[in-house]
Scaffold this motif. Structure first.
Motif, PDB file in Angstrom:
ATOM      1  N   PRO A 167      -0.321   9.733  -3.217  1.00 50.62           N
ATOM      2  CA  PRO A 167       0.027   8.314  -3.365  1.00 50.62           C
ATOM      3  C   PRO A 167      -0.372   7.765  -4.722  1.00 50.62           C
ATOM      4  CG  PRO A 167      -1.930   8.547  -2.014  1.00 50.62           C
ATOM      5  CD  PRO A 167      -1.441   9.931  -2.295  1.00 50.62           C
ATOM      6  N   THR A 213      -6.670   2.948   4.279  1.00 47.88           N
ATOM      7  CA  THR A 213      -5.596   3.847   4.720  1.00 47.88           C
ATOM      8  C   THR A 213      -4.959   3.237   5.958  1.00 47.88           C
ATOM      9  OG1 THR A 213      -6.771   5.790   3.879  1.00 47.88           O
ATOM     10  CG2 THR A 213      -5.016   6.165   5.496  1.00 47.88           C
ATOM     11  N   THR A 219       0.836  -1.197   0.000  1.00 47.56           N
ATOM     12  CA  THR A 219       0.000   0.000   0.000  1.00 47.56           C
ATOM     13  C   THR A 219       0.871   1.246   0.000  1.00 47.56           C
ATOM     14  OG1 THR A 219      -1.765   1.171   1.142  1.00 47.56           O
ATOM     15  CG2 THR A 219      -0.153   0.058   2.519  1.00 47.56           C
ATOM     16  N   ARG A 220       0.320   2.307  -0.613  1.00 47.94           N
ATOM     17  CA  ARG A 220       0.946   3.626  -0.518  1.00 47.94           C
ATOM     18  C   ARG A 220       0.008   4.618   0.194  1.00 47.94           C
ATOM     19  NH1 ARG A 220       2.635   2.484  -6.141  1.00 47.94           N
ATOM     20  NH2 ARG A 220       4.884   2.096  -6.165  1.00 47.94           N
ATOM     21  N   GLN A 221      -1.171   4.167   0.499  1.00 48.00           N
ATOM     22  CA  GLN A 221      -2.144   5.023   1.170  1.00 48.00           C
ATOM     23  C   GLN A 221      -1.907   4.904   2.685  1.00 48.00           C
ATOM     24  OE1 GLN A 221      -4.487   6.806  -0.675  1.00 48.00           O
ATOM     25  NE2 GLN A 221      -5.000   7.911   1.210  1.00 48.00           N
TER      26      GLN A 221
END
Length: 820
Positions: free
Chosen positions: A678, A660, A635-637
């Motif tokens: 993101p 998130t 994930t980048r969130q």
């Protein structure tokens, strides 16, 4: 045949005891006999540790499938020393049947128990008849299938410790004392650790009796030191300075005599065991009802009531023996109880008085009254919570104390010298006072359910009826012998009658144990249910077992049982590799930060899981825990919090903590990364290898920006993360899970549970267990072979004590062999 049997009884009694122990164990080796309740917990831990040894050559340090992942320190302490020996034998022979190895280890425990008690009996009783009968009674009274910890593990080495204490007091050699201390310390391995303070109290009372019995030896030790040399002046100095120098010299002699290699070994072993078990609470929340969530201590109310059976249940167990499987199967036969009562009125030996006092203390403690309240405030007792389940040790002490009365009766029937009786005018008032205080305490703490009877197996009543009829016939026979005019000629036959009655009594109890075992008949012939196996990786949490093997194991250990107390622990999840969304079985521990996550979202974690364990209307929490979605994800969130208070505030209000991910870290670089827009997470995760302590994978991060690899497994300070062989930071994700920062491209990522100090302690703990088990078994084998070959050394010459110091006439002080 008669001559052979007579020779076996007299010449090879220890060998006979060990043979009877093994023969009595043969029915347990049937494949359909499966342990249950707490004994199943012990086996399940054994299986997990042995499988890890076989396939990964490592100790289990982490249970990934128990309560979202917890340290395995307490699970390791479920393996007793003989279990490590069985594991070593299994590794050397390539044996994979973990149930067979576990049963062998339990048999070896009983062998050590029987051999230790036989040695102790050789020190306490003058008649070999008494030694053999008391030891065989203890062997036949053992019942481990439901509760191996309280019924066997907490006491199987206690007779050996008592034996070495007696040797110390009779010889004055300090090495015997340190052997007793070393074995007592090592007995904590695989036992219930909080029984150690109670055992210290029991051994202290027993040692007090020894001090009174052999006080001249202690005085001699004080005068000469353990080295045996005479350092005291012949004439007492009169000047104060000279007396001061003399007292200082005596103190120096005593201290110097106490320095022995075994002392340092004992202290080192005790330090390792205490540090390992004491540090096991680190990073955990205790969910056990009645215990403090951080320290594990219990309150007074829990101490007085937890595990306390009704008085009627206790009496039925002692007198009828119709509780063959229970948290305490403490039936020792009626004859030892009768002989204990007889010895209370006729035996003046201080050793007997110390043993009887310790046994009565445990019986009194089980009331949960005023005496128990006083004992609660003794050091170490703040963690003890089985106040009503002390009859494993109590039954053993009653059996040993009853042997004094039996030994006296046998000597009387054989017209041998009998020790002097105590003055009844002094003994009876003391007994009446103690009995009155016990009854008063019992009346004061009486509960409304004290007339209820629990854990009685319906099929056990015929055996109880047989025992009642047996004692009725024996009583009539003894009455006939006493009333006939040939009683002088028939008196020597009374010990034989007692032996037959006692062995039939205890033999019927052992038969009752086997007759009431509920065998398992649903084992699939195509599945090796109890074979060691590598731990499979579960990519997501589920609601039930995965695969035929897991379902078969679950069916075996959750089968319906009658007339017993049967519970299931989180160790079953490790056995069947069940990675559940909500823990299905009892779990007393939960990682601290995982517990904070659940409670922040409204969950109520408890030892016995309920529907409120996880909030029902929180699908985001379920997904964050890996329920129905992969536990490993990129994930980048992300959302970053610097403090725990900030993280709790955000988590309690977040609509979707799966989409998130919250990272708890004070790293500025992470904060800067979180401010960028993101990119959609894109990449691939391929798991290469998995074990209890390690997860290795290949991770590919697409795009130009790094990503976060989130692992829905409990975060703990002992975990480390490695990327391409370089250690990297491992911040907490969503307060209680793990996450690692992965750069773009393809990388080798590892999660490793390896707290350096704890790992060292764990291996030392295991090696001490292996060395202890091997040493005790070798010692038992050597002594048995020496007996068979007739090479047993003569007993050491003991110090001759004044007859008045122990209450025996001078004509009675002669070697035991001459009176057999």
């Amino acid at each position: 045949m008669r001559r052979l049997l007579h020779g076996t009884l007299l010449q090879f009694p220890q060998t006979l005891v060990l043979i009877v122990t093994v023969v009595c164990w043969l029915p347990y080796f049937a494949g359909s006999v499966i342990p249950f309740h707490d004994s199943a917990y012990v086996y399940q831990n054994f299986h997990c540790f042995y499988s890890e040894f076989v396939f990964n050559h490592d100790l289990v340090r982490w249970f990934p499938y128990a309560n979202y992942g917890i340290p395995a320190d307490f699970g390791q302490n479920a393996n007793f020393p003989t279990a490590y020996v069985a594991m070593a034998v299994g590794l050397l022979t390539g044996l994979r049947d973990t149930l067979l190895l576990h049963k062998v280890a339990m048999l070896l425990n009983e062998v050590l128990f029987a051999c230790g008690l036989f040695r102790l009996a050789g020190e306490l009783y003058s008649q070999r008849f008494t030694r053999l009968l008391i030891t065989l009674s203890a062997v036949l009274s053992t019942s481990w299938l439901q509760q191996s910890m309280l019924n066997l593990s907490v006491m199987y080495l206690l007779p050996l410790v008592m034996f070495y204490l007696v040797r110390f007091f009779r010889t004055g050699r300090i090495a015997w004392l340190y052997w007793a201390g070393l074995i007592e310390v090592c007995s904590i391995i695989g036992s219930v650790a909080y029984f150690a303070p109670l055992q210290a109290i029991v051994l202290g009372i027993f040692a007090a009796g020894l001090c009174c019995e052999y006080w001249p030896v202690l005085w001699q030790l004080r005068q000469t030191g353990a080295s045996g040399g005479s350092h005291s002046p012949a004439v007492r100095p009169t000047s104060p300075d000279a007396r001061l120098r003399q007292y200082m010299l005596r103190g120096l002699i005593i201290v110097r005599g106490m320095f022995h290699p075994l002392l340092f070994v004992m202290l080192a072993v005790a330090t390792i065991i205490v540090c390992f078990l004491g540090g096991a609470f680190s990073g955990l929340v205790v969910l056990t009802p009645g215990r403090d969530s951080v320290t594990g201590n219990i309150g007074l109310e829990t101490f007085l009531n937890y595990g306390r059976p009704p008085i009627a249940t206790t009496l039925v167990g002692f007198l009828a023996g119709v509780i063959p499987h229970g948290d305490n199967s403490y039936y020792i036969g009626l004859l030892p109880l009768l002989m204990f009562s007889y010895a209370l009125c006729t035996e003046r030996s201080k050793i007997f008085l110390g043993t009887a006092a310790a046994a009565l203390l445990l019986v009194w403690l089980s009331f949960g009254g005023k005496l128990a309240t006083c004992i609660y405030y003794l050091p170490g007792m703040h963690m003890f919570r089985h106040v009503g389940l002390v009859f494993g040790i109590g039954g053993l002490l009653l059996l040993v104390a009853g042997g004094f009365g039996l030994d006296r009766l046998v000597r009387h029937c054989r017209r041998l010298a009998v020790p002097l009786r105590p003055k009844l005018g002094q003994r009876l008032p003391l007994l009446l006072i103690v009995g009155g205080l016990m009854l008063a305490d019992l009346w004061h703490c009486c509960r409304s359910d004290d007339l209820d009877v629990f854990f009685v197996h319906g099929d056990a009543w015929p055996f109880a009826a047989f025992r009642g009829l047996l004692y009725l016939v024996a009583g009539l026979l003894i009455l006939f012998v006493c009333l006939t005019r040939y009683k002088a000629q028939l008196a020597p036959a009374l010990p034989a009658i007692a032996a037959v009655v006692c062995l039939l009594d205890m033999g019927s109890f052992r038969a009752e144990v086997f007759a009431t075992v509920q065998h398992v008949s649903t084992l699939s012939p195509t599945l090796d249910v109890f074979a060691a196996n590598p731990l499979p990786f579960r990519s997501e949490r589920s609601t039930g077992p995965v695969g035929d093997l897991a379902r078969a194991r679950l069916e075996v250990f959750t089968r319906r049982l009658r007339f017993v107390n049967d519970g299931h622990n989180s160790s079953l999840c490790s056995l069947i590799a069940l990675d559940a969304c909500r823990p299905p079985f009892r779990g007393d521990f939960l990682c601290l930060d995982t517990c904070k996550l659940l409670r922040t979202r409204g969950g109520v974690p408890t030892a016995h899981p309920t529907d409120a364990y996880l909030p029902a209307k929180d699908p985001a929490l379920f997904r964050a825990l890996g329920c129905g979605v992969p536990k490993l994800r990129l994930t980048r969130q992300i959302k970053v919090a610097r403090t725990e208070q900030e993280a709790v505030a955000w988590l309690s209000t977040s609509a979707d903590l799966y989409a998130t991910t919250l990272l708890l870290t004070d790293d500025n670089a992470v904060h800067d990364t979180a401010t960028h827009l993101p990119e959609p997470p894109c990449g691939l995760i391929e798991v290469e290898s998995f074990s209890s302590n390690r997860l290795a994978m290949q991770v590919r991060v697409d795009g130009q920006q790094p990503a976060w690899l989130v692992y829905a497994d409990s975060w703990h300070p002992g975990w480390t993360a490695w990327i391409d062989g370089v250690r990297t930071a491992l911040p907490r994700a969503n307060l209680g899970l793990k996450a690692v920062h992965v750069p773009p491209g393809r990388h080798h990522v590892e999660f490793v549970y390896a707290p350096a100090l704890r790992n060292t302690l764990a291996w030392c703990f295991a090696l001490i267990g292996l060395a202890t088990g091997a040493a005790l078994l070798i010692d038992t084998l050597v002594s048995t072979l020496a007996e068979i070959r007739g090479q047993r050394p003569d007993p050491p010459v003991l110090p001759v004590l004044p007859a008045s110091s122990v209450g025996y006439p001078a004509r009675d002080r002669q070697p035991c062999q001459s009176t057999s």
